[in-house]
Design a protein around this motif. Structure first.
Motif, short mmCIF file in Angstrom:
data_model
loop_
_atom_site.label_atom_id
_atom_site.label_comp_id
_atom_site.label_asym_id
_atom_site.label_seq_id
_atom_site.Cartn_x
_atom_site.Cartn_y
_atom_site.Cartn_z
N SER A 120 0.86 -1.19 0.00
CA SER A 120 0.00 0.00 0.00
C SER A 120 0.89 1.23 0.00
N LEU A 121 0.60 2.19 -0.90
CA LEU A 121 1.44 3.39 -1.00
C LEU A 121 1.42 4.17 0.32
N GLU A 122 0.24 4.29 0.95
CA GLU A 122 0.15 5.02 2.23
C GLU A 122 1.05 4.35 3.28
N ALA A 123 0.96 3.04 3.36
CA ALA A 123 1.75 2.31 4.36
C ALA A 123 3.25 2.45 4.09
N ALA A 124 3.63 2.37 2.80
CA ALA A 124 5.05 2.48 2.44
C ALA A 124 5.59 3.86 2.77
N VAL A 125 4.81 4.91 2.47
CA VAL A 125 5.25 6.28 2.75
C VAL A 125 5.39 6.50 4.26
N THR A 126 4.39 6.05 5.02
CA THR A 126 4.45 6.17 6.49
C THR A 126 5.70 5.47 7.03
N ASP A 127 5.92 4.28 6.52
CA ASP A 127 7.06 3.45 6.94
C ASP A 127 8.40 4.18 6.73
N VAL A 128 8.64 4.66 5.48
CA VAL A 128 9.96 5.26 5.19
C VAL A 128 10.14 6.60 5.92
N VAL A 129 9.06 7.38 6.02
CA VAL A 129 9.18 8.68 6.71
C VAL A 129 9.51 8.47 8.18
N GLU A 130 8.76 7.59 8.84
CA GLU A 130 9.01 7.38 10.28
C GLU A 130 10.42 6.88 10.54
N ARG A 131 10.87 5.93 9.73
CA ARG A 131 12.21 5.36 9.97
C ARG A 131 13.31 6.36 9.66
N ALA A 132 13.20 7.07 8.52
CA ALA A 132 14.26 8.02 8.13
C ALA A 132 14.34 9.19 9.11
N VAL A 133 13.17 9.74 9.48
CA VAL A 133 13.15 10.89 10.41
C VAL A 133 13.73 10.49 11.77
N SER A 134 13.37 9.29 12.24
CA SER A 134 13.85 8.87 13.57
C SER A 134 15.36 8.58 13.58
N SER A 135 15.96 8.41 12.39
CA SER A 135 17.41 8.16 12.31
C SER A 135 18.23 9.44 12.41
N LEU A 136 17.56 10.60 12.24
CA LEU A 136 18.25 11.89 12.32
C LEU A 136 18.00 12.53 13.68
N THR A 137 19.01 13.26 14.19
CA THR A 137 18.82 13.99 15.45
C THR A 137 18.62 15.48 15.20
N ALA A 138 18.51 15.86 13.91
CA ALA A 138 18.30 17.27 13.54
C ALA A 138 17.35 17.29 12.35
N PRO A 139 16.70 18.44 12.07
CA PRO A 139 15.74 18.47 10.96
C PRO A 139 16.40 18.24 9.59
N ALA A 140 15.67 17.56 8.70
CA ALA A 140 16.18 17.30 7.35
C ALA A 140 16.09 18.57 6.50
N ASP A 141 17.13 18.81 5.70
CA ASP A 141 17.15 19.93 4.75
C ASP A 141 16.86 19.46 3.33
N LEU A 142 17.06 18.17 3.08
CA LEU A 142 16.94 17.63 1.73
C LEU A 142 16.36 16.22 1.78
N GLY A 143 15.49 15.93 0.81
CA GLY A 143 14.97 14.57 0.66
C GLY A 143 15.15 14.09 -0.78
N LEU A 144 15.44 12.80 -0.93
CA LEU A 144 15.51 12.16 -2.25
C LEU A 144 14.65 10.91 -2.19
N VAL A 145 13.67 10.82 -3.08
CA VAL A 145 12.75 9.68 -3.03
C VAL A 145 12.76 8.94 -4.37
N PHE A 146 12.82 7.61 -4.29
CA PHE A 146 12.77 6.77 -5.48
C PHE A 146 11.65 5.75 -5.30
N ILE A 147 10.77 5.66 -6.29
CA ILE A 147 9.59 4.81 -6.20
C ILE A 147 9.57 3.83 -7.37
N SER A 148 9.27 2.56 -7.08
CA SER A 148 9.33 1.56 -8.15
C SER A 148 8.12 1.68 -9.07
N SER A 149 8.32 1.25 -10.32
CA SER A 149 7.29 1.38 -11.34
C SER A 149 6.07 0.50 -11.06
#
Length: 409
Positions: free
Chosen positions: A16-45
């Motif tokens: 599910s696209l919603e579930a995948a987006v929630t998943d990657v955002v939560e994990r990536a954000v929690s890996s940083l201790t400061a706010p993100a300035d840049l994002g790069l997203v790649f989505i499969s066809s």
């Protein structure tokens, strides 16, 4: 301690696209201790019918000033356990986030019709991109597959921004004629945009170094030869002999295994340094053979050639690809021993590599991690890869191009 650069990547295979987006955002954000300035997203066809929903879903969950991305026939990312995975032909999203203190980020989208003429001054290119040539910017580019003018853009950027590093790839869809998508979100200027054509990119200036490894995956056979007569992309003479005769003699001298390989995996390497006497693997820009003229004995290749250039025929197979990448990784590691450590990497790999080439998954990324471990890696499988060879930037095929990021000081 000064504010340090931080990168994180998360990969999701939720269907599910919603579930995948929630998943990657939560994990990536929690890996940083400061706010993100840049994002790069790649989505499969596999998500092709839902591309238009990606940016709104991300915006709902993620606050980042600049985000670019694209579709890929496969995506590359880092699992929860820190392993890099290359996921081909299955639903997946890879999200890279970066906290970049002391780095200015300029985002842009360029359509083919906006490109200046190649005989324009550097100023025309600088005006187009909106970034001064000094301090030297580093570029990450994602382009559509067809008619994006990418070759002209690369030539123009090399001309206007000498010393800049440029890396990236062409968006890909599933199979032939699959629709591609480019994503661009800039909270400082244009809002969310989904593009089907052109090039989206970012220019990074300040406390960042972007270094590249471009593994073209070929090994030379025979000896270097000089082009003595040529017309555009057609080689008419090699060492004052008929090119097809030279090639037939070379193939006759190969082992039986190499002769079989030459039937479908023969390429031409054009020497990038006109003055280097002893040419080795890595000194060539690899180009495909488009056809031969049996009557004239001429050979057409996928680039312009001119008299005086040196070239050498090459073969490509899984072993040559593996050895080429390992050689480049060893050289990179050896040259960078005294410099600040790499903190992240982006991987742009050809759809023609991966499991289809090696017969097993994750080959290039596992080899990369053997030399540069414990850093997040994100990327995708491209329709063409962008990276420098011999100080100039080219669009490649069958390549794995890596962009390796670290702090300047």
């Amino acid at each position: 301690m000064a504010d340090q650069m931080q990168w994180a990547n998360a990969l999701s295979t939720r269907h599910s696209l919603e579930a995948a987006v929630t998943d990657v955002v939560e994990r990536a954000v929690s890996s940083l201790t400061a706010p993100a300035d840049l994002g790069l997203v790649f989505i499969s066809s596999a998500f092709a019918s839902e591309y238009s929903r990606l940016l709104p879903l991300l915006a709902d969950k993620l606050s980042v000033p600049v985000l670019i991305g694209c579709s890929g026939g496969g995506v590359i990312g880092t699992t929860v356990s820190g392993e890099t995975q290359e996921l081909e032909a299955e639903p997946a999203i890879s999200l890279t986030l970066a906290h970049l203190p002391g780095v200015k980020i300029q985002v842009f989208h360029i359509a083919a019709e906006e490109l200046p003429d190649l005989d324009s001054s550097p100023d025309a290119w600088v005006d187009l991109i909106g970034v001064p040539p000094s301090p030297t910017p580093q570029f990450i580019l994602l382009s559509s597959s067809f008619a994006s003018g990418i070759n002209d853009l690369l030539q123009g950027l090399d001309f206007a921004y000498p010393g800049s590093t440029i890396v990236g790839g062409q968006a890909s869809g599933g199979g032939m004629g699959g629709r591609v998508a480019l994503f661009c979100n800039d909270t400082n200027g244009e809002e969310q945009q989904l593009y089907r054509e052109g090039t989206v990119g970012i220019a990074l200036t300040g406390n960042i170094v972007l270094e590249t490894i471009v593994a073209q995956g070929c090994r030379p056979i025979g000896q270097p030869l000089q082009v003595t007569k040529a017309d555009r992309n057609i080689i008419l003479e090699l060492d004052e002999k008929v090119p097809l005769v030279v090639l037939r003699d070379l193939i006759a001298s190969l082992s039986e295994q190499e002769r079989i390989l030459a039937q479908h995996s023969l390429f031409v390497g054009v020497a990038m340094d006109e003055f280097k006497l002893a040419l080795q693997q890595g000194d060539f820009l690899i180009r495909g053979i488009l056809g031969v003229d049996p009557n004239a004995g001429a050979i057409a290749i996928g680039d312009r050639v001119r008299p005086g250039q040196r070239l050498q025929f090459h073969l490509r197979d899984a072993q040559a690809s593996a050895e080429d990448l390992e050689l480049l990784l060893q050289s990179y590691q050896h040259q960078r021993e005294s410099e600040p450590s790499a903190v992240a990497a982006l991987m742009f790999s050809c759809l023609g590599r991966g499991e289809g080439l090696y017969g097993k998954p994750n080959f290039d990324s596992e080899l990369f991690q053997r030399y540069l471990n414990d850093i997040p890696v994100g990327g995708f499988f491209c329709g063409g890869e962008i990276g420098p060879v011999g100080g100039r930037t080219f669009l490649h095929a069958y390549t794995s191009a890596f962009g390796i990021c670290r702090q300047n000081q």
